[in-house]
Motif scaffolding. Structure first.
Motif, PDB file in Angstrom:
ATOM      1  N   THR A  54       0.828  -1.209   0.000  1.00 22.65           N
ATOM      2  CA  THR A  54       0.000   0.000   0.000  1.00 22.65           C
ATOM      3  C   THR A  54       0.859   1.255   0.000  1.00 22.65           C
ATOM      4  O   THR A  54       0.630   2.182  -0.787  1.00 22.65           O
ATOM      5  CB  THR A  54      -0.936   0.007   1.222  1.00 22.65           C
ATOM      6  OG1 THR A  54      -1.832  -1.104   1.126  1.00 22.65           O
ATOM      7  CG2 THR A  54      -1.738   1.297   1.288  1.00 22.65           C
ATOM      8  N   ILE A  55       1.854   1.309   0.872  1.00 21.16           N
ATOM      9  CA  ILE A  55       2.643   2.543   0.996  1.00 21.16           C
ATOM     10  C   ILE A  55       3.668   2.713  -0.118  1.00 21.16           C
ATOM     11  O   ILE A  55       4.278   3.777  -0.237  1.00 21.16           O
ATOM     12  CB  ILE A  55       3.349   2.630   2.367  1.00 21.16           C
ATOM     13  CG1 ILE A  55       4.415   1.549   2.508  1.00 21.16           C
ATOM     14  CG2 ILE A  55       2.329   2.564   3.495  1.00 21.16           C
ATOM     15  CD1 ILE A  55       5.284   1.708   3.743  1.00 21.16           C
ATOM     16  N   PHE A  78       8.521   1.863   8.329  1.00 25.77           N
ATOM     17  CA  PHE A  78       8.458   1.431   6.937  1.00 25.77           C
ATOM     18  C   PHE A  78       8.457   2.637   5.990  1.00 25.77           C
ATOM     19  O   PHE A  78       9.153   2.643   4.978  1.00 25.77           O
ATOM     20  CB  PHE A  78       7.200   0.587   6.700  1.00 25.77           C
ATOM     21  CG  PHE A  78       7.175  -0.701   7.461  1.00 25.77           C
ATOM     22  CD1 PHE A  78       7.760  -1.849   6.950  1.00 25.77           C
ATOM     23  CD2 PHE A  78       6.564  -0.777   8.704  1.00 25.77           C
ATOM     24  CE1 PHE A  78       7.736  -3.046   7.653  1.00 25.77           C
ATOM     25  CE2 PHE A  78       6.528  -1.960   9.419  1.00 25.77           C
ATOM     26  CZ  PHE A  78       7.131  -3.103   8.900  1.00 25.77           C
ATOM     27  N   VAL A  79       7.678   3.653   6.343  1.00 23.03           N
ATOM     28  CA  VAL A  79       7.581   4.844   5.500  1.00 23.03           C
ATOM     29  C   VAL A  79       8.926   5.543   5.380  1.00 23.03           C
ATOM     30  O   VAL A  79       9.286   6.052   4.312  1.00 23.03           O
ATOM     31  CB  VAL A  79       6.522   5.820   6.077  1.00 23.03           C
ATOM     32  CG1 VAL A  79       6.535   7.153   5.320  1.00 23.03           C
ATOM     33  CG2 VAL A  79       5.141   5.199   6.010  1.00 23.03           C
ATOM     34  N   SER A  80       9.700   5.560   6.467  1.00 18.70           N
ATOM     35  CA  SER A  80      10.974   6.288   6.468  1.00 18.70           C
ATOM     36  C   SER A  80      11.994   5.689   5.511  1.00 18.70           C
ATOM     37  O   SER A  80      12.996   6.330   5.183  1.00 18.70           O
ATOM     38  CB  SER A  80      11.558   6.321   7.882  1.00 18.70           C
ATOM     39  OG  SER A  80      11.797   5.008   8.369  1.00 18.70           O
ATOM     40  N   SER A 159      -7.139   6.228   0.654  1.00 16.92           N
ATOM     41  CA  SER A 159      -6.694   4.852   0.868  1.00 16.92           C
ATOM     42  C   SER A 159      -6.331   4.672   2.338  1.00 16.92           C
ATOM     43  O   SER A 159      -5.940   5.623   3.017  1.00 16.92           O
ATOM     44  CB  SER A 159      -5.462   4.536   0.013  1.00 16.92           C
ATOM     45  OG  SER A 159      -5.735   4.669  -1.355  1.00 16.92           O
ATOM     46  N   PHE A 160      -6.466   3.448   2.820  1.00 17.07           N
ATOM     47  CA  PHE A 160      -6.068   3.122   4.186  1.00 17.07           C
ATOM     48  C   PHE A 160      -4.743   2.367   4.177  1.00 17.07           C
ATOM     49  O   PHE A 160      -4.542   1.460   3.372  1.00 17.07           O
ATOM     50  CB  PHE A 160      -7.119   2.248   4.876  1.00 17.07           C
ATOM     51  CG  PHE A 160      -8.394   2.971   5.197  1.00 17.07           C
ATOM     52  CD1 PHE A 160      -8.397   4.029   6.090  1.00 17.07           C
ATOM     53  CD2 PHE A 160      -9.587   2.589   4.609  1.00 17.07           C
ATOM     54  CE1 PHE A 160      -9.587   4.706   6.390  1.00 17.07           C
ATOM     55  CE2 PHE A 160     -10.772   3.236   4.914  1.00 17.07           C
ATOM     56  CZ  PHE A 160     -10.762   4.304   5.809  1.00 17.07           C
ATOM     57  N   ALA A 161      -3.869   2.750   5.097  1.00 19.96           N
ATOM     58  CA  ALA A 161      -2.637   2.009   5.347  1.00 19.96           C
ATOM     59  C   ALA A 161      -2.736   1.507   6.788  1.00 19.96           C
ATOM     60  O   ALA A 161      -2.441   2.227   7.736  1.00 19.96           O
ATOM     61  CB  ALA A 161      -1.416   2.899   5.157  1.00 19.96           C
ATOM     62  N   GLU A 162      -3.182   0.262   6.944  1.00 21.76           N
ATOM     63  CA  GLU A 162      -3.424  -0.288   8.280  1.00 21.76           C
ATOM     64  C   GLU A 162      -2.174  -1.011   8.765  1.00 21.76           C
ATOM     65  O   GLU A 162      -1.720  -1.974   8.125  1.00 21.76           O
ATOM     66  CB  GLU A 162      -4.638  -1.221   8.238  1.00 21.76           C
ATOM     67  CG  GLU A 162      -5.918  -0.462   7.871  1.00 21.76           C
ATOM     68  CD  GLU A 162      -7.157  -1.318   7.843  1.00 21.76           C
ATOM     69  OE1 GLU A 162      -8.228  -0.827   8.256  1.00 21.76           O
ATOM     70  OE2 GLU A 162      -7.060  -2.486   7.405  1.00 21.76           O
TER      71      GLU A 162
END
Length: 258
Positions: A54-55, A78-80, A159-162
């Motif tokens: 997703t991300i 994870f995003v970093s 969108s959802f990032a769960e």
């Protein structure tokens, strides 16, 4: 703090372990006895493959909204790792969540000014003009839909990032019912709708709960127990100090509903 304000009062705090420390110390400083009874436990996902997928497209988005500190703690590692454009803007449900984002180098996070919830975030001018913008909401599995639904109604693509899950670590209420039958149980602090649902489901209309003050931090959390005729008190403002004031008022008041 006057150490006698909650003298001989027994206060149940239902927050997750690790998120109840400050309030517990405030209650104890006011003379109260704290019973830790977490009704929510924050747990990582068993598999982050779907989240990472997703991300992976986050660079195409205009906004990344984090609805809790838990979302930051479980999602930002994870995003970093991603290469993201400077045009991506970050928003958070409140200052605590924004502070967690700052630990990952995210500054100038958009946050509400007064109350810290989805409705207050949606009231900001930046969230009014989102037509044709792409928004990714970082949250736990499930949760309220008002933020996403409202943004969609304003023309955004959402969108959802769960990135985490919430579980109930308690099997039953025997710890509380035993305590209530042997000593006074004065108040229960509940600061999430899911924790309240867990409490009410396990209590299943048990009579003892009507003799306990329920102290919550948002009118939304008060809705269901109020409909059931329970004794609900709502903190006047966000934060642990306001919750302490709510507790003191609740246990020293004879009013049934606040």
């Amino acid at each position: 703090m006057n150490s006698s304000l909650l003298h001989d009062r027994h206060i149940v705090i239902t927050r997750p372990i690790g998120q109840a420390g400050k309030l517990s110390k405030l209650v104890q400083a006011a003379g109260g006895e704290v019973i830790s009874f977490p009704l929510i436990e924050i747990a990582p996902l068993s598999n982050y493959q779907a989240f990472e997928h997703t991300i992976s497209s986050l660079h195409e988005y205009d906004w990344a909204i984090f609805i809790s500190s838990n979302a930051v703690q479980n999602g930002m590692p994870f995003v970093s790792k991603l290469e993201l454009p400077s045009s991506l803007r970050f928003a958070a449900i409140g200052p605590s969540t924004a502070a967690e984002l700052s630990k990952f180098g995210i500054q100038n996070t958009l946050i509400p000014k007064d109350r810290f919830d989805s409705e207050s975030l949606l009231a900001l001018p930046e969230m009014q003009t989102v037509k044709n913008q792409k928004v990714m909401i970082f949250r736990g599995i499930g949760g309220r839909e008002v933020l996403a639904d409202t943004l969609k109604s304003r023309g955004a693509e959402v969108s959802f990032a769960e990135c985490y899950q919430r579980i109930n670590p308690q099997q039953d209420l025997s710890q509380l019912t035993t305590f209530a039958s042997t000593r006074s149980l004065d108040a229960i602090v509940v600061t999430s709708s899911e924790a309240m649902r867990n409490l009410l489901a396990m209590a299943n209309h048990q009579a003892w709960l009507k003799n306990v003050k329920l102290c919550v931090n948002h009118a939304r959390i008060a809705e269901e127990p109020t409909q059931l005729g329970l004794n609900v008190h709502i903190a006047a403002a966000p934060g642990d100090e306001a919750m302490l004031a709510c507790l003191i008022k609740a246990v020293t008041s004879s009013a049934s509903i606040d």
